[in-house]
Motif scaffolding. Sequence first.
Motif, PDB file in Angstrom:
ATOM      1  N   THR A   2       0.844  -1.182   0.000  1.00  0.00           N
ATOM      2  CA  THR A   2       0.000   0.000   0.000  1.00  0.00           C
ATOM      3  C   THR A   2       0.883   1.237   0.000  1.00  0.00           C
ATOM      4  O   THR A   2       1.743   1.395   0.853  1.00  0.00           O
ATOM      5  N   ILE A   3       0.651   2.116  -0.960  1.00  0.00           N
ATOM      6  CA  ILE A   3       1.449   3.328  -1.059  1.00  0.00           C
ATOM      7  C   ILE A   3       0.696   4.478  -0.411  1.00  0.00           C
ATOM      8  O   ILE A   3      -0.498   4.669  -0.667  1.00  0.00           O
ATOM      9  N   PRO A   4       1.329   5.235   0.502  1.00  0.00           N
ATOM     10  CA  PRO A   4       0.634   6.350   1.138  1.00  0.00           C
ATOM     11  C   PRO A   4       0.308   7.455   0.131  1.00  0.00           C
ATOM     12  O   PRO A   4       1.180   7.891  -0.626  1.00  0.00           O
ATOM     13  N   ARG A   5      -0.948   7.889   0.155  1.00  0.00           N
ATOM     14  CA  ARG A   5      -1.434   8.909  -0.779  1.00  0.00           C
ATOM     15  C   ARG A   5      -1.424  10.260  -0.057  1.00  0.00           C
ATOM     16  O   ARG A   5      -2.189  10.459   0.881  1.00  0.00           O
ATOM     17  N   ILE A   6      -0.569  11.160  -0.524  1.00  0.00           N
ATOM     18  CA  ILE A   6      -0.358  12.427   0.174  1.00  0.00           C
ATOM     19  C   ILE A   6      -0.875  13.581  -0.696  1.00  0.00           C
ATOM     20  O   ILE A   6      -0.379  13.806  -1.809  1.00  0.00           O
ATOM     21  N   LEU A   7      -1.850  14.299  -0.180  1.00  0.00           N
ATOM     22  CA  LEU A   7      -2.383  15.473  -0.867  1.00  0.00           C
ATOM     23  C   LEU A   7      -1.629  16.711  -0.387  1.00  0.00           C
ATOM     24  O   LEU A   7      -1.610  17.011   0.806  1.00  0.00           O
ATOM     25  N   ILE A   8      -1.022  17.425  -1.322  1.00  0.00           N
ATOM     26  CA  ILE A   8      -0.249  18.626  -1.019  1.00  0.00           C
ATOM     27  C   ILE A   8      -1.023  19.839  -1.530  1.00  0.00           C
ATOM     28  O   ILE A   8      -1.347  19.925  -2.712  1.00  0.00           O
ATOM     29  N   VAL A  27       7.911  13.479  -1.044  1.00  0.00           N
ATOM     30  CA  VAL A  27       6.939  12.393  -0.950  1.00  0.00           C
ATOM     31  C   VAL A  27       7.375  11.219  -1.816  1.00  0.00           C
ATOM     32  O   VAL A  27       7.308  10.047  -1.400  1.00  0.00           O
ATOM     33  N   THR A  28       7.853  11.506  -3.011  1.00  0.00           N
ATOM     34  CA  THR A  28       8.280  10.451  -3.929  1.00  0.00           C
ATOM     35  C   THR A  28       9.477   9.688  -3.378  1.00  0.00           C
ATOM     36  O   THR A  28       9.509   8.449  -3.390  1.00  0.00           O
ATOM     37  N   MET A  29      10.472  10.422  -2.880  1.00  0.00           N
ATOM     38  CA  MET A  29      11.663   9.767  -2.344  1.00  0.00           C
ATOM     39  C   MET A  29      11.338   8.890  -1.139  1.00  0.00           C
ATOM     40  O   MET A  29      11.980   7.852  -0.934  1.00  0.00           O
ATOM     41  N   LEU A  30      10.319   9.271  -0.364  1.00  0.00           N
ATOM     42  CA  LEU A  30       9.948   8.493   0.819  1.00  0.00           C
ATOM     43  C   LEU A  30       8.904   7.427   0.517  1.00  0.00           C
ATOM     44  O   LEU A  30       8.357   6.818   1.430  1.00  0.00           O
ATOM     45  N   GLY A  31       8.641   7.196  -0.745  1.00  0.00           N
ATOM     46  CA  GLY A  31       7.798   6.072  -1.138  1.00  0.00           C
ATOM     47  C   GLY A  31       6.325   6.354  -1.205  1.00  0.00           C
ATOM     48  O   GLY A  31       5.518   5.423  -1.276  1.00  0.00           O
ATOM     49  N   GLY A  32       5.933   7.630  -1.204  1.00  0.00           N
ATOM     50  CA  GLY A  32       4.521   7.980  -1.274  1.00  0.00           C
ATOM     51  C   GLY A  32       4.091   8.394  -2.667  1.00  0.00           C
ATOM     52  O   GLY A  32       4.910   8.555  -3.577  1.00  0.00           O
ATOM     53  N   HIS A  33       2.775   8.570  -2.829  1.00  0.00           N
ATOM     54  CA  HIS A  33       2.215   9.084  -4.078  1.00  0.00           C
ATOM     55  C   HIS A  33       1.758  10.513  -3.823  1.00  0.00           C
ATOM     56  O   HIS A  33       0.869  10.758  -3.006  1.00  0.00           O
ATOM     57  N   ALA A  34       2.372  11.476  -4.504  1.00  0.00           N
ATOM     58  CA  ALA A  34       2.076  12.891  -4.292  1.00  0.00           C
ATOM     59  C   ALA A  34       0.967  13.367  -5.219  1.00  0.00           C
ATOM     60  O   ALA A  34       1.041  13.181  -6.436  1.00  0.00           O
ATOM     61  N   MET A  35      -0.049  13.995  -4.619  1.00  0.00           N
ATOM     62  CA  MET A  35      -1.131  14.640  -5.370  1.00  0.00           C
ATOM     63  C   MET A  35      -1.131  16.107  -4.975  1.00  0.00           C
ATOM     64  O   MET A  35      -0.743  16.457  -3.854  1.00  0.00           O
ATOM     65  N   THR A  36      -1.577  16.989  -5.875  1.00  0.00           N
ATOM     66  CA  THR A  36      -1.429  18.414  -5.599  1.00  0.00           C
ATOM     67  C   THR A  36      -2.686  19.213  -5.870  1.00  0.00           C
ATOM     68  O   THR A  36      -3.450  18.914  -6.788  1.00  0.00           O
ATOM     69  N   ALA A  37      -2.853  20.240  -5.044  1.00  0.00           N
ATOM     70  CA  ALA A  37      -3.803  21.321  -5.303  1.00  0.00           C
ATOM     71  C   ALA A  37      -2.974  22.596  -5.214  1.00  0.00           C
ATOM     72  O   ALA A  37      -2.590  23.020  -4.117  1.00  0.00           O
ATOM     73  N   ASP A  74      -4.383   9.683   2.367  1.00  0.00           N
ATOM     74  CA  ASP A  74      -3.934   9.144   3.651  1.00  0.00           C
ATOM     75  C   ASP A  74      -3.354  10.219   4.569  1.00  0.00           C
ATOM     76  O   ASP A  74      -3.307  10.025   5.786  1.00  0.00           O
ATOM     77  N   ALA A  75      -2.913  11.325   4.000  1.00  0.00           N
ATOM     78  CA  ALA A  75      -2.430  12.460   4.789  1.00  0.00           C
ATOM     79  C   ALA A  75      -2.433  13.690   3.894  1.00  0.00           C
ATOM     80  O   ALA A  75      -2.363  13.588   2.669  1.00  0.00           O
ATOM     81  N   VAL A  76      -2.507  14.848   4.539  1.00  0.00           N
ATOM     82  CA  VAL A  76      -2.539  16.131   3.823  1.00  0.00           C
ATOM     83  C   VAL A  76      -1.409  17.005   4.335  1.00  0.00           C
ATOM     84  O   VAL A  76      -1.148  17.054   5.534  1.00  0.00           O
ATOM     85  N   LYS A  77      -0.751  17.697   3.411  1.00  0.00           N
ATOM     86  CA  LYS A  77       0.233  18.718   3.779  1.00  0.00           C
ATOM     87  C   LYS A  77      -0.204  20.036   3.157  1.00  0.00           C
ATOM     88  O   LYS A  77      -0.501  20.093   1.963  1.00  0.00           O
ATOM     89  N   ILE A  78      -0.275  21.087   3.976  1.00  0.00           N
ATOM     90  CA  ILE A  78      -0.610  22.414   3.466  1.00  0.00           C
ATOM     91  C   ILE A  78       0.589  23.328   3.670  1.00  0.00           C
ATOM     92  O   ILE A  78       1.161  23.395   4.762  1.00  0.00           O
TER      93      ILE A  78
END
Length: 256
Positions: A2-8, A27-37, A74-78
């Motif tokens: 399972t890859i962590p899905r991170i909304l930025i 996010v990519t280097m730490l194995g996550g999937h980066a999504m953006t707004a 799975d987590a959000v970064k603002i």
Amino acid sequence: MTIPRILIIAGSDSGGGAGIQADIKTVTMLGGHAMTAITAITAQNTQGVQGIHLIPTEMVLQQIDSVVSDIGVDAVKIGMIGSAETALAVAERLETINAPLVLDPVMVSTSGGALADAAAIEAMHALMDWAFLTTPNLPELEALGGEAALTARGEILLIKGGHRDGPTIVDRLVGLEGEIARWEDERIDSEDTHGTGCTLASAIATGLGEGLDLPEAIARARLFVRAAIGAAPGLGLGHGPLGHQAVDVNALGRVR
């Protein structure tokens, strides 16, 4: 796996050192999937911010809704929020997202450019009400009202000590009951620190998204930032970008 899905939710840095660009690399280097707004487009390099174009609030919300409804979060970064209107609208939208939020209250870039006006800074309190963790540096902490006022509101803060003079940097995790944890490290003598705050917050969010507890996520994120500073490629004439791509993430701890 399972890859962590991170909304930025943040602004774009045309120089590639901070903002959305640093977030995606982290996010990519730490194995996550980066999504953006994307909240804003900046003309920016290692020497400063030459221009800011804010994205309309409705378009920011559309980006959020698009990825949440299809991919999930799975987590959000603002980071840089841009305007008070957008901050308040995003805060309202967070009611529908059940995921930990890491808020980096970006107000001034490393090179000194202002990235938020007074109204946007005030509206940041609405976002803090939804944040699992807020990561202010010392000037941002003061602008938001100070440690005592924020923790009394129930906020959990990672207070970054890099702006304090001295050979040692102390970062403190604090909450309503006082200090929860602290980390102390020797200051790295480098001008290549553009994007450190963005990188730290995104790394913490990725850790939370993959299931690490908060102190563990912070500890790994700090190691990632320090390694990325050490691997900086030396680009630009001012505060250069970090070397995200050169970090050996397997040496940092648990990474999925």
